[in-house]
Motif scaffolding. Structure first.
Motif, PDB file in Angstrom:
ATOM      1  N   VAL A  28       1.210  -1.698   0.227  1.00 46.47           N
ATOM      2  CA  VAL A  28      -0.203   0.037  -0.080  1.00 46.47           C
ATOM      3  C   VAL A  28       1.700   1.207  -0.565  1.00 46.47           C
ATOM      4  N   ARG A  29      -0.137   2.132  -0.332  1.00 46.81           N
ATOM      5  CA  ARG A  29       0.956   3.907  -0.777  1.00 46.81           C
ATOM      6  C   ARG A  29       0.328   5.078   0.784  1.00 46.81           C
ATOM      7  N   GLU A  34       5.741   4.050   0.351  1.00 51.75           N
ATOM      8  CA  GLU A  34       5.292   2.547   0.079  1.00 51.75           C
ATOM      9  C   GLU A  34       5.615   1.608   0.881  1.00 51.75           C
ATOM     10  N   THR A  35       4.626   0.585   1.796  1.00 54.29           N
ATOM     11  CA  THR A  35       5.181  -0.009   2.909  1.00 54.29           C
ATOM     12  C   THR A  35       3.967  -1.289   2.785  1.00 54.29           C
ATOM     13  N   ALA A  36       4.640  -2.676   2.894  1.00 52.02           N
ATOM     14  CA  ALA A  36       4.344  -3.593   3.273  1.00 52.02           C
ATOM     15  C   ALA A  36       2.793  -3.661   4.616  1.00 52.02           C
ATOM     16  N   ALA A  43      -7.171   0.401   5.070  1.00 50.44           N
ATOM     17  CA  ALA A  43      -8.090   1.294   5.257  1.00 50.44           C
ATOM     18  C   ALA A  43      -8.226   2.064   4.151  1.00 50.44           C
ATOM     19  N   PRO A  44      -9.161   2.632   4.711  1.00 49.74           N
ATOM     20  CA  PRO A  44     -10.122   3.573   3.550  1.00 49.74           C
ATOM     21  C   PRO A  44      -9.352   4.674   3.203  1.00 49.74           C
ATOM     22  N   GLY A  45      -8.500   4.954   2.192  1.00 47.61           N
ATOM     23  CA  GLY A  45      -7.573   6.075   1.582  1.00 47.61           C
ATOM     24  C   GLY A  45      -6.302   5.039   0.972  1.00 47.61           C
ATOM     25  N   ASP A  46      -6.859   4.470   1.379  1.00 47.82           N
ATOM     26  CA  ASP A  46      -4.861   3.674   1.388  1.00 47.82           C
ATOM     27  C   ASP A  46      -5.007   3.190  -0.943  1.00 47.82           C
ATOM     28  N   VAL A  47      -3.912   3.488  -1.115  1.00 45.27           N
ATOM     29  CA  VAL A  47      -3.689   3.014  -2.537  1.00 45.27           C
ATOM     30  C   VAL A  47      -3.288   1.593  -2.550  1.00 45.27           C
ATOM     31  N   ASP A  59     -14.095  -4.800  -2.597  1.00 47.21           N
ATOM     32  CA  ASP A  59     -14.212  -3.122  -2.313  1.00 47.21           C
ATOM     33  C   ASP A  59     -13.794  -2.466  -3.146  1.00 47.21           C
ATOM     34  N   ALA A  60     -12.554  -2.747  -3.696  1.00 52.82           N
ATOM     35  CA  ALA A  60     -11.127  -1.877  -4.071  1.00 52.82           C
ATOM     36  C   ALA A  60     -11.901  -1.595  -5.278  1.00 52.82           C
ATOM     37  N   ARG A  61     -11.724   0.574  -5.281  1.00 53.21           N
ATOM     38  CA  ARG A  61     -11.484   0.796  -6.595  1.00 53.21           C
ATOM     39  C   ARG A  61     -10.712   1.234  -7.536  1.00 53.21           C
TER      40      ARG A  61
END
Length: 65
Positions: A28-29, A34-36, A43-47, A59-61
């Motif tokens: 995720v970013r 960037e991290t694992a 969480a919502p807002g994580d890329v 539910d990913a966009r």
């Protein structure tokens, strides 16, 4: 005796494999870094930064293909 030993060894290996698969992680970013992270901590807002073969949550966009 040998059959019991082989059975115990196989069960131990199966337990280790199940433990390795039960804690998936995601790249995720967050805040530009960037991290694992464990998939339970996404969480919502994580890329999400998936790579080929990753399982993507329903539910990913999708923002870019």
């Amino acid at each position: 005796m040998v059959n019991t030993t082989v059975g115990v060894m196989r069960e131990i290996r199966a337990d280790q494999a199940a433990a390795a698969m039960s804690a998936p992680s995601a790249r995720v970013r967050r805040d530009g870094v960037e991290t694992a992270a464990p998939s339970s901590a996404v969480a919502p807002g994580d890329v999400l930064l998936p790579v080929e073969g990753d399982i993507v949550p329903a539910d990913a966009r999708l923002t870019y293909a």
